[in-house]
Design an enzyme around this catalytic site. Structure first.
Site, PDB file in Angstrom:
ATOM      1  N   ARG A  46       0.885  -1.377  -0.025  1.00 48.39           N
ATOM      2  CA  ARG A  46       0.138   0.141   0.054  1.00 48.39           C
ATOM      3  C   ARG A  46       0.919   1.155  -0.202  1.00 48.39           C
ATOM      4  NH1 ARG A  46      -2.952  -3.380   3.587  1.00 48.39           N
ATOM      5  NH2 ARG A  46      -2.192  -2.095   5.537  1.00 48.39           N
ATOM      6  N   LYS A 136     -11.976  15.290   4.527  1.00 47.55           N
ATOM      7  CA  LYS A 136     -12.982  15.004   4.016  1.00 47.55           C
ATOM      8  C   LYS A 136     -14.028  14.149   4.957  1.00 47.55           C
ATOM      9  CE  LYS A 136     -13.660  11.209   1.432  1.00 47.55           C
ATOM     10  NZ  LYS A 136     -13.417  10.329   0.151  1.00 47.55           N
ATOM     11  N   LYS A 219     -18.012  18.633  -2.507  1.00 49.92           N
ATOM     12  CA  LYS A 219     -17.487  17.596  -3.610  1.00 49.92           C
ATOM     13  C   LYS A 219     -18.948  16.660  -3.794  1.00 49.92           C
ATOM     14  CE  LYS A 219     -14.670  13.187  -3.665  1.00 49.92           C
ATOM     15  NZ  LYS A 219     -13.235  12.867  -3.371  1.00 49.92           N
TER      16      LYS A 219
HETATM   17  P1  13P Z   1     -14.441   8.137  -6.719  1.00 44.33           P
HETATM   18  O1  13P Z   1     -13.769   9.250  -7.350  1.00 44.33           O
HETATM   19  O2  13P Z   1     -13.482   6.753  -7.001  1.00 44.33           O
HETATM   20  O3  13P Z   1     -15.635   7.950  -6.447  1.00 44.33           O
HETATM   21  O4  13P Z   1     -13.769   8.423  -5.036  1.00 44.33           O
HETATM   22  C1  13P Z   1     -13.679   9.704  -4.734  1.00 44.33           C
HETATM   23  C2  13P Z   1     -13.929   9.651  -3.270  1.00 44.33           C
HETATM   24  O5  13P Z   1     -13.034  10.208  -2.373  1.00 44.33           O
HETATM   25  C3  13P Z   1     -15.123   9.007  -2.708  1.00 44.33           C
HETATM   26  O6  13P Z   1     -15.184   9.645  -1.270  1.00 44.33           O
END
Ligand code: 13P
Length: 340
Positions: A46, A136, A219
């Site tokens: 990882r 996030k 987002k």
């Molecule tokens: P994806 O672009 O693969 O959907 O992932 C973005 C992400 O951070 C989801 O929380």
């Protein structure tokens, strides 16, 4: 709270022609990604996979920020430089996923609530000390028969607002991520209806929680047909519906919107972003915060073999570059078949 510093970081995350790499897969999710290339998910693999992405020559020109998972934030390059420090030196802003995942919402079959508020203030203090300047939190809204419910939407919006307020208190820019999934067979119209309701609830709760809108990044999902829909909307319709929905729901004070890819193919996700940025000026920057759509080709090119490290880097840098062009409104589909 130092508002101007929050604003500076948020603007940096959505700087023109750049976007965010979501490399914050939890241990379970990265195992699934590695399973797809038949590679065992060990800590060293990882680390090495993430190092391949973070040190890819040329990628920094298109990447403004990287979202880490707890384990990755504490890992180092093979030369011993902590990842957040390595990226900061390149001018890339380090961030951290802080939610504890989506769990079943009691009494609401098929719906989830994202957990992780307990002890969040203390974790944010630690993460800031480790170099994270943004965070996030992902809320997950599924579309199906009778779902989402009003309560499911409100509960998730409330958790997002509480998370965002704690982040700003601790001088961390919150990425607010309410994801309406594209897993089902629903139409683009149904996706637009649900995304509208979700964004309305989210900004209502953000307002109540006294969030400084200039110091956050949204987002969202794009407004798109479900993956299993028989008659999927064309890219131009996706761009149009997504812009209509966002213009109705997202205050102009928000500096930027960084989309998730959510299961779109790498080229689809780039094309949609490119079309939106060609549609004329918008109140906010529009860019990417892709996980799968940025990593898929690199993951396959690498395949877990040290000998393919360079090939993986090349694939990643190319995908990042195409998305950077899309964010700047300069992407054309014909670029997909051209060399870098
Ligand atoms: P994806 O672009 O693969 O959907 O992932 C973005 C992400 O951070 C989801 O929380």
């Amino acid at each position: 709270m130092n508002r101007s510093e929050l604003e500076r970081v948020a603007r940096g995350m959505v700087a023109k022609g750049k976007g965010i790499l979501a490399a914050d897969e939890s241990s379970g999710t990265i195992r699934k990604r590695f399973d797809s290339i038949r590679v065992e998910s060990t800590e060293e693999l990882r680390r090495s996979y993430r190092e391949m992405l973070f040190t890819a020559p040329g990628a920094a020109g298109s990447i403004s920020a990287v979202i880490f998972y707890d384990e990755t934030l504490r890992q180092k390059t093979k030369d011993g430089v902590p990842f957040p420090e390595y990226l900061t030196r390149l001018g890339i802003i380090p961030g951290i996923k802080v939610d504890a995942g989506a769990k079943p919402l009691a009494a609401h079959p098929g719906e989830t609530i994202t957990e992780g508020l307990d002890g969040l203030r203390e974790r944010l203090v630690e993460y800031h000390g480790l170099g994270a300047r943004f965070a996030k939190w992902r809320a997950v809204i599924d579309i199906g028969d009778g779902i989402p419910s009003r309560y499911g939407i409100e509960a998730n919006a409330e958790a997002l607002a509480r998370y965002a307020a704690l982040c700003q208190e601790q001088q961390i820019v919150p990425i607010v991520e309410p994801e309406v999934l594209m897993d089902g067979g629903h139409s683009i119209e149904r996706c637009e209806e649900v995304t509208n309701a979700v964004l309305e609830a989210v900004f209502d709760r953000l307002y109540m929680a006294r969030i400084h809108l200039e110091g956050m990044v949204l987002k969202p999902n794009m407004v798109i047909s479900g993956k299993k829909a028989t008659n999927r909307a064309a890219p131009e319709q996706v761009a149009e519906a997504t812009l209509r929905c966002l213009r109705r729901r997202v205050p102009a004070a928000v500096p930027g919107i960084a989309f998730l890819s959510g299961g779109q193919s790498p080229s689809e996700a780039t094309q949609h972003l490119g079309l939106m940025n060609r549609a004329g000026p918008q109140p906010w920057a529009l860019t990417f915060s892709y996980g799968r759509a940025l990593q898929e080709t690199a993951l396959k090119a690498w395949g877990g073999a040290p000998a393919n490290f360079g090939a993986g880097q090349k694939a990643f840098a190319r995908r990042a570059q195409l998305n950077g062009l899309a964010a700047a409104g300069l992407y054309e589909a014909s670029m997909e078949s051209q060399a870098a």
